[in-house]
Design a protein around this motif. Structure first.
Motif, mmCIF file in Angstrom:
data_model
loop_
_atom_site.group_PDB
_atom_site.id
_atom_site.type_symbol
_atom_site.label_atom_id
_atom_site.label_comp_id
_atom_site.label_asym_id
_atom_site.label_seq_id
_atom_site.Cartn_x
_atom_site.Cartn_y
_atom_site.Cartn_z
ATOM 1 N N MET A 160 0.171 12.520 -8.926
ATOM 2 C CA MET A 160 -0.479 13.757 -8.485
ATOM 3 C C MET A 160 0.376 14.970 -8.832
ATOM 4 S SD MET A 160 -3.471 13.310 -7.032
ATOM 5 C CE MET A 160 -3.577 14.895 -6.206
ATOM 6 N N ARG A 161 1.679 14.821 -8.737
ATOM 7 C CA ARG A 161 2.582 15.946 -8.995
ATOM 8 C C ARG A 161 2.651 16.311 -10.476
ATOM 9 N NH1 ARG A 161 5.025 13.419 -4.570
ATOM 10 N NH2 ARG A 161 6.313 11.997 -5.827
ATOM 11 N N LYS A 162 2.058 15.478 -11.318
ATOM 12 C CA LYS A 162 2.039 15.769 -12.751
ATOM 13 C C LYS A 162 0.772 16.514 -13.169
ATOM 14 C CE LYS A 162 4.879 11.772 -14.060
ATOM 15 N NZ LYS A 162 4.947 10.545 -14.900
ATOM 16 N N LEU A 163 -0.169 16.680 -12.235
ATOM 17 C CA LEU A 163 -1.423 17.365 -12.552
ATOM 18 C C LEU A 163 -1.204 18.868 -12.672
ATOM 19 C CD1 LEU A 163 -3.881 15.563 -10.109
ATOM 20 C CD2 LEU A 163 -3.366 14.968 -12.488
ATOM 21 N N ASP A 164 -2.066 19.517 -13.455
ATOM 22 C CA ASP A 164 -2.001 20.968 -13.510
ATOM 23 C C ASP A 164 -2.899 21.553 -12.420
ATOM 24 O OD1 ASP A 164 -4.694 21.010 -14.429
ATOM 25 O OD2 ASP A 164 -4.035 20.811 -16.500
ATOM 26 N N LYS A 165 -2.853 22.862 -12.257
ATOM 27 C CA LYS A 165 -3.578 23.510 -11.160
ATOM 28 C C LYS A 165 -5.087 23.299 -11.270
ATOM 29 C CE LYS A 165 -0.180 27.119 -10.163
ATOM 30 N NZ LYS A 165 0.071 28.579 -10.063
ATOM 31 N N THR A 166 -5.611 23.339 -12.492
ATOM 32 C CA THR A 166 -7.046 23.154 -12.693
ATOM 33 C C THR A 166 -7.493 21.772 -12.236
ATOM 34 O OG1 THR A 166 -7.031 24.648 -14.598
ATOM 35 C CG2 THR A 166 -8.905 23.152 -14.390
ATOM 36 N N GLN A 167 -6.711 20.762 -12.550
ATOM 37 C CA GLN A 167 -7.044 19.393 -12.148
ATOM 38 C C GLN A 167 -6.982 19.232 -10.629
ATOM 39 O OE1 GLN A 167 -4.029 17.600 -14.686
ATOM 40 N NE2 GLN A 167 -5.612 16.620 -15.934
ATOM 41 N N VAL A 168 -5.958 19.811 -10.024
ATOM 42 C CA VAL A 168 -5.811 19.722 -8.569
ATOM 43 C C VAL A 168 -6.989 20.373 -7.869
ATOM 44 C CG1 VAL A 168 -4.431 20.468 -6.585
ATOM 45 C CG2 VAL A 168 -3.295 19.574 -8.619
ATOM 46 N N GLU A 169 -7.388 21.551 -8.333
ATOM 47 C CA GLU A 169 -8.508 22.259 -7.721
ATOM 48 C C GLU A 169 -9.807 21.478 -7.894
ATOM 49 O OE1 GLU A 169 -8.561 24.909 -5.733
ATOM 50 O OE2 GLU A 169 -6.377 24.683 -5.835
ATOM 51 N N ALA A 170 -9.971 20.823 -9.040
ATOM 52 C CA ALA A 170 -11.170 20.020 -9.279
ATOM 53 C C ALA A 170 -11.248 18.852 -8.291
ATOM 54 C CB ALA A 170 -11.176 19.494 -10.712
ATOM 55 N N LEU A 171 -10.112 18.229 -8.009
ATOM 56 C CA LEU A 171 -10.085 17.122 -7.049
ATOM 57 C C LEU A 171 -10.402 17.627 -5.651
ATOM 58 C CD1 LEU A 171 -6.922 15.109 -8.198
ATOM 59 C CD2 LEU A 171 -9.310 14.786 -8.833
ATOM 60 N N ARG A 172 -9.832 18.776 -5.289
ATOM 61 C CA ARG A 172 -10.102 19.360 -3.967
ATOM 62 C C ARG A 172 -11.591 19.697 -3.821
ATOM 63 N NH1 ARG A 172 -4.871 22.584 -4.186
ATOM 64 N NH2 ARG A 172 -3.440 21.479 -2.784
ATOM 65 N N ASP A 173 -12.163 20.272 -4.868
ATOM 66 C CA ASP A 173 -13.578 20.651 -4.825
ATOM 67 C C ASP A 173 -14.470 19.422 -4.668
ATOM 68 O OD1 ASP A 173 -12.880 23.285 -5.125
ATOM 69 O OD2 ASP A 173 -13.307 23.374 -7.279
ATOM 70 N N ALA A 174 -14.118 18.337 -5.361
ATOM 71 C CA ALA A 174 -14.917 17.114 -5.280
ATOM 72 C C ALA A 174 -14.877 16.525 -3.870
ATOM 73 C CB ALA A 174 -14.410 16.090 -6.289
ATOM 74 N N LEU A 175 -13.715 16.523 -3.266
ATOM 75 C CA LEU A 175 -13.580 16.010 -1.896
ATOM 76 C C LEU A 175 -14.313 16.897 -0.905
ATOM 77 C CD1 LEU A 175 -9.826 14.971 -2.050
ATOM 78 C CD2 LEU A 175 -11.731 13.421 -1.552
ATOM 79 N N SER A 176 -14.229 18.205 -1.109
ATOM 80 C CA SER A 176 -14.912 19.150 -0.228
ATOM 81 C C SER A 176 -16.423 18.979 -0.324
ATOM 82 C CB SER A 176 -14.519 20.585 -0.594
ATOM 83 O OG SER A 176 -15.208 21.515 0.218
ATOM 84 N N ALA A 177 -16.925 18.805 -1.554
ATOM 85 C CA ALA A 177 -18.359 18.620 -1.760
ATOM 86 C C ALA A 177 -18.848 17.335 -1.097
ATOM 87 C CB ALA A 177 -18.674 18.582 -3.256
ATOM 88 N N GLN A 178 -18.050 16.274 -1.194
ATOM 89 C CA GLN A 178 -18.429 15.008 -0.567
ATOM 90 C C GLN A 178 -18.452 15.145 0.949
ATOM 91 O OE1 GLN A 178 -17.087 11.038 -2.000
ATOM 92 N NE2 GLN A 178 -16.031 10.875 -0.053
ATOM 93 N N LYS A 208 0.843 -1.207 0.000
ATOM 94 C CA LYS A 208 0.000 0.000 0.000
ATOM 95 C C LYS A 208 0.873 1.250 0.000
ATOM 96 C CE LYS A 208 -4.408 1.396 1.095
ATOM 97 N NZ LYS A 208 -5.704 0.823 0.733
ATOM 98 N N ARG A 209 1.936 1.228 0.797
ATOM 99 C CA ARG A 209 2.828 2.387 0.897
ATOM 100 C C ARG A 209 3.470 2.683 -0.458
ATOM 101 N NH1 ARG A 209 7.964 3.760 1.306
ATOM 102 N NH2 ARG A 209 8.655 1.593 1.085
ATOM 103 N N ARG A 210 3.943 1.648 -1.141
ATOM 104 C CA ARG A 210 4.566 1.836 -2.451
ATOM 105 C C ARG A 210 3.557 2.345 -3.480
ATOM 106 N NH1 ARG A 210 7.129 -3.167 -1.215
ATOM 107 N NH2 ARG A 210 5.650 -4.240 -2.594
ATOM 108 N N GLN A 211 2.347 1.800 -3.402
ATOM 109 C CA GLN A 211 1.312 2.230 -4.350
ATOM 110 C C GLN A 211 0.960 3.706 -4.132
ATOM 111 O OE1 GLN A 211 0.261 0.675 -6.876
ATOM 112 N NE2 GLN A 211 -1.506 1.883 -7.539
ATOM 113 N N MET A 212 0.919 4.128 -2.861
ATOM 114 C CA MET A 212 0.580 5.521 -2.568
ATOM 115 C C MET A 212 1.708 6.463 -2.982
ATOM 116 S SD MET A 212 -2.442 5.314 -1.786
ATOM 117 C CE MET A 212 -2.549 7.107 -1.787
ATOM 118 N N GLN A 213 2.929 5.977 -2.946
ATOM 119 C CA GLN A 213 4.038 6.782 -3.459
ATOM 120 C C GLN A 213 3.866 6.998 -4.958
ATOM 121 O OE1 GLN A 213 7.550 4.588 -2.241
ATOM 122 N NE2 GLN A 213 7.882 5.928 -0.479
ATOM 123 N N TYR A 214 3.394 5.970 -5.637
ATOM 124 C CA TYR A 214 3.134 6.075 -7.073
ATOM 125 C C TYR A 214 1.989 7.054 -7.334
ATOM 126 C CZ TYR A 214 1.696 4.646 -11.776
ATOM 127 O OH TYR A 214 1.342 4.630 -13.099
#
Length: 220
Positions: free
Chosen positions: A103-121, A92-98
Motif C-alpha cells: 500500500m505504501r508503494k501506491l501513488d496518490k491517485t491509486q490511494v484515492e481510487a481505493l478510498r472512493d471504491a470503499l466509500s461507494a460500497q 494473517k498478521r504477517r500477510q497484512m503487514q505485506y
C-alpha cells in the motif's frame, strides 16, 4: 597573535556561530520540523495499513474494476486475495503487514481510487439496508391498514393500482389461519403474493431514492 576562527555556517548569506542563540534557535526549528515530518509519515503509514485491511471487505467485482483501471497493482490484488483465505492469526498478521508494505508503494491517485471504491460500497450497503427496512414497513402497513393503500399511491403514483390491490387482497387471504393453528404456534402462510408485494414496493422506493437523491418517505 591571531584569533582562532569561530566555527559556524551561513544561512541566507549570514554567518551563524555555533553555540550562539541564533544557532540554538535554528537547530530547534529544524528538530521540530523533523519531528513533525516523522509524525506525519507514521500517521500516513497507519492510514494506508488500515486502508489495506479495509480492502478485504471490498467486493470482488469492485476489486476487478480497480485492477483493470490500473488503480490496484497485481501484487496488491493477489496479496489481498490471499489474505482473505488465511485463517491462522499469525499468518494473517504477517500477510497484512505485506499488504501494508504494498500500500505504501501506491501513488496518490491509486490511494484515492481505493478510498472512493470503499466509500461507494459503504454508501450502497447503507442504501440497501434503508430500502429493505422501508419496504418491510410499507408491506406491513398495506396488509394491516386499508388507509395505507391510498397513502402509498399518493406518494408513488406510478404504481399499478389494480395489481397492488389484488396482491394485497391475496396476501391477506393467504395469511389467514384459524385460532387452533395460532394456539399451536403456527404462523400465517406467506405465499407468492406476499413476496411480489415486496418486489413492487422495493422497485418504486429505489426509483424514488435515485431520482430525488434524498431519503424516501418512511411510513413508520
Amino acid at each position: 597573535m591571531s584569533r582562532k576562527p569561530t566555527k559556524g555556517y551561513y544561512v541566507k548569506g549570514h554567518f551563524v556561530a555555533e553555540g550562539s542563540e541564533l544557532d540554538i534557535e535554528l537547530k530547534r526549528e529544524v528538530k521540530g520540523h523533523d519531528l513533525i515530518s516523522k509524525t506525519d509519515l507514521k500517521r500516513e503509514s497507519n492510514e494506508l495499513q488500515k486502508l489495506g485491511e479495509d480492502l478485504l471487505d471490498l467486493r470482488a467485482d469492485a476489486m476487478q474494476q480497480l485492477s483493470s483501471l490500473g488503480h490496484l497493482p497485481n501484487l496488491l490484488h493477489e496479496a489481498v486475495t490471499d489474505a482473505k483465505k488465511i485463517t491462522d492469526f499469525e499468518g494473517k498478521r504477517r500477510q497484512m503487514q505485506y499488504v501494508g508494505k504494498l500500500m505504501r508503494k501506491l501513488d496518490k491517485t491509486q490511494v484515492e481510487a481505493l478510498r472512493d471504491a470503499l466509500s461507494a460500497q459503504h454508501s450502497g450497503s447503507a442504501e440497501e439496508t434503508q430500502i429493505l427496512h422501508l419496504t418491510e414497513a410499507w408491506r406491513e402497513r398495506l396488509l394491516k391498514q386499508d388507509t395505507a393503500m391510498e397513502e402509498w399511491f399518493g406518494s408513488y403514483p406510478g404504481t399499478d393500482i389494480q395489481q397492488l390491490r389484488a396482491l394485497v387482497r391475496q396476501a391477506r387471504k393467504d395469511g389467514l389461519v384459524d385460532k387452533a393453528a395460532v394456539s399451536q404456534g403456527l404462523h400465517p402462510r406467506q405465499g407468492r403474493a406476499y413476496r411480489d408485494i415486496f418486489q413492487i414496493l422495493r422497485q418504486h422506493l429505489l426509483q424514488s431514492l435515485h431520482a430525488n437523491q434524498e431519503s424516501v418517505y418512511d411510513p413508520r
